[in-house]
Design a protein around this motif. Structure first.
Motif, PDB file in Angstrom:
ATOM      1  N   GLY A   1      -8.483  10.754 -20.170  1.00 58.84           N
ATOM      2  CA  GLY A   1      -7.894   9.448 -19.889  1.00 58.84           C
ATOM      3  C   GLY A   1      -8.977   8.404 -19.700  1.00 58.84           C
ATOM      4  N   HIS A   2      -8.561   7.219 -19.256  1.00 58.68           N
ATOM      5  CA  HIS A   2      -9.521   6.119 -19.109  1.00 58.68           C
ATOM      6  C   HIS A   2     -10.365   6.239 -17.845  1.00 58.68           C
ATOM      7  CE1 HIS A   2      -6.584   4.472 -16.363  1.00 58.68           C
ATOM      8  NE2 HIS A   2      -5.709   4.339 -17.339  1.00 58.68           N
ATOM      9  N   GLY A   3      -9.918   7.021 -16.876  1.00 57.94           N
ATOM     10  CA  GLY A   3     -10.726   7.263 -15.690  1.00 57.94           C
ATOM     11  C   GLY A   3     -10.587   6.229 -14.584  1.00 57.94           C
ATOM     12  N   VAL A   4      -9.786   5.200 -14.799  1.00 58.82           N
ATOM     13  CA  VAL A   4      -9.616   4.133 -13.809  1.00 58.82           C
ATOM     14  C   VAL A   4      -8.440   4.476 -12.901  1.00 58.82           C
ATOM     15  CG1 VAL A   4      -9.135   1.676 -13.475  1.00 58.82           C
ATOM     16  CG2 VAL A   4     -10.542   2.409 -15.404  1.00 58.82           C
ATOM     17  N   GLY A   5      -8.596   4.236 -11.601  1.00 56.66           N
ATOM     18  CA  GLY A   5      -7.486   4.431 -10.665  1.00 56.66           C
ATOM     19  C   GLY A   5      -7.380   5.861 -10.179  1.00 56.66           C
ATOM     20  N   MET A   6      -6.167   6.278  -9.904  1.00 55.38           N
ATOM     21  CA  MET A   6      -5.950   7.590  -9.309  1.00 55.38           C
ATOM     22  C   MET A   6      -5.997   8.694 -10.359  1.00 55.38           C
ATOM     23  SD  MET A   6      -2.881   8.926  -6.837  1.00 55.38           S
ATOM     24  CE  MET A   6      -1.596   8.582  -7.995  1.00 55.38           C
ATOM     25  N   SER A   7      -6.757   9.720 -10.060  1.00 48.06           N
ATOM     26  CA  SER A   7      -6.782  10.915 -10.887  1.00 48.06           C
ATOM     27  C   SER A   7      -5.581  11.770 -10.514  1.00 48.06           C
ATOM     28  CB  SER A   7      -8.067  11.700 -10.636  1.00 48.06           C
ATOM     29  OG  SER A   7      -7.924  13.025 -11.103  1.00 48.06           O
ATOM     30  N   GLN A   8      -4.763  12.100 -11.486  1.00 49.17           N
ATOM     31  CA  GLN A   8      -3.595  12.932 -11.208  1.00 49.17           C
ATOM     32  C   GLN A   8      -4.015  14.322 -10.746  1.00 49.17           C
ATOM     33  OE1 GLN A   8      -1.719  12.579 -15.012  1.00 49.17           O
ATOM     34  NE2 GLN A   8      -0.648  10.706 -14.477  1.00 49.17           N
ATOM     35  N   TYR A   9      -5.021  14.862 -11.383  1.00 49.63           N
ATOM     36  CA  TYR A   9      -5.485  16.192 -10.999  1.00 49.63           C
ATOM     37  C   TYR A   9      -6.070  16.159  -9.580  1.00 49.63           C
ATOM     38  CZ  TYR A   9      -7.510  20.834 -11.228  1.00 49.63           C
ATOM     39  OH  TYR A   9      -7.809  22.142 -10.965  1.00 49.63           O
ATOM     40  N   GLY A  10      -6.919  15.180  -9.307  1.00 51.58           N
ATOM     41  CA  GLY A  10      -7.528  15.061  -7.981  1.00 51.58           C
ATOM     42  C   GLY A  10      -6.504  14.827  -6.889  1.00 51.58           C
ATOM     43  N   ALA A  11      -5.518  13.978  -7.152  1.00 55.81           N
ATOM     44  CA  ALA A  11      -4.470  13.703  -6.171  1.00 55.81           C
ATOM     45  C   ALA A  11      -3.649  14.955  -5.886  1.00 55.81           C
ATOM     46  CB  ALA A  11      -3.562  12.574  -6.661  1.00 55.81           C
ATOM     47  N   ASN A  12      -3.357  15.714  -6.926  1.00 58.72           N
ATOM     48  CA  ASN A  12      -2.601  16.949  -6.752  1.00 58.72           C
ATOM     49  C   ASN A  12      -3.384  17.950  -5.896  1.00 58.72           C
ATOM     50  OD1 ASN A  12      -0.360  18.743  -7.304  1.00 58.72           O
ATOM     51  ND2 ASN A  12      -1.731  19.818  -8.703  1.00 58.72           N
ATOM     52  N   CYS A  13      -4.678  18.051  -6.137  1.00 63.49           N
ATOM     53  CA  CYS A  13      -5.513  18.948  -5.326  1.00 63.49           C
ATOM     54  C   CYS A  13      -5.556  18.500  -3.871  1.00 63.49           C
ATOM     55  CB  CYS A  13      -6.925  19.018  -5.895  1.00 63.49           C
ATOM     56  SG  CYS A  13      -7.050  19.970  -7.422  1.00 63.49           S
ATOM     57  N   MET A  14      -5.664  17.193  -3.648  1.00 68.14           N
ATOM     58  CA  MET A  14      -5.653  16.674  -2.280  1.00 68.14           C
ATOM     59  C   MET A  14      -4.349  17.028  -1.580  1.00 68.14           C
ATOM     60  SD  MET A  14      -7.437  12.920  -2.663  1.00 68.14           S
ATOM     61  CE  MET A  14      -7.311  12.536  -0.896  1.00 68.14           C
ATOM     62  N   ALA A  15      -3.227  16.883  -2.301  1.00 72.53           N
ATOM     63  CA  ALA A  15      -1.919  17.208  -1.724  1.00 72.53           C
ATOM     64  C   ALA A  15      -1.842  18.695  -1.372  1.00 72.53           C
ATOM     65  CB  ALA A  15      -0.807  16.822  -2.691  1.00 72.53           C
ATOM     66  N   LYS A  16      -2.362  19.534  -2.241  1.00 68.68           N
ATOM     67  CA  LYS A  16      -2.351  20.978  -1.975  1.00 68.68           C
ATOM     68  C   LYS A  16      -3.229  21.340  -0.780  1.00 68.68           C
ATOM     69  CE  LYS A  16      -1.251  22.549  -6.619  1.00 68.68           C
ATOM     70  NZ  LYS A  16      -1.742  23.236  -7.830  1.00 68.68           N
TER      71      LYS A  16
END
Length: 151
Positions: free
Chosen positions: A117-132
């Motif tokens: 992706g473009h790399g700007v804003g929230m990373s979906q993968y990173g956010a999911n890991c944080m939630a876990k």
């Protein structure tokens, strides 16, 4: 979707500053099985994708003067004395992101791409890991959108 380990500042990608879209760490992204990909591109594929370029004889000398942001996003790359924007290069070669390195090995170009992706804003993968890991939605949002307020 997946940053390169650090998100990109909006002004480096869209040439416009958004204070809440600054570069932030997203360390979980490098753990993604899709974090790093490789693509092999032939000389003919490069010539076809960039048909407006006048190519020199030695393909080892085709690429030079790669300009990258601090995060590693390619903003410009020179192909046979023709400057090409990173966004255009990514699009023409269907790369997963603009964070890449290119090398000429055994007669082909090997492109190593980080993130998706473009790399700007929230990373979906990173956010999911944080939630876990137990982070709540507001912690996740504020980690990616520095200075934002949730009301």
């Amino acid at each position: 979707a997946i940053s390169s380990g650090k998100t990109e500042s909006a002004e480096n990608f869209w040439d416009k500053e958004y204070p809440y879209l600054c570069s932030v760490e997203s360390v979980y992204d490098i753990l993604s099985p899709d974090y790093k990909t490789e693509k092999t591109v032939t000389q003919d594929e490069i010539k076809t994708a960039f048909s407006d370029v006048t190519f020199t004889e030695d393909p080892q000398e085709w690429f030079s003067d790669t300009v990258k942001t601090q995060v590693g996003t390619v903003t410009e790359i020179t192909l046979c004395n023709t400057k090409i924007k990173g966004t255009v290069f990514r699009e023409k070669l269907s790369l997963r992101s603009q964070n890449f390195d290119i090398e000429f090995i055994d007669g082909v170009f090997k492109i190593t791409v980080r993130g998706y992706g473009h790399g700007v804003g929230m990373s979906q993968y990173g956010a999911n890991c944080m939630a876990k890991q137990g982070a709540k939605y507001d912690e996740i949002l504020l980690a990616y959108y520095k200075g934002a307020k949730i009301e």
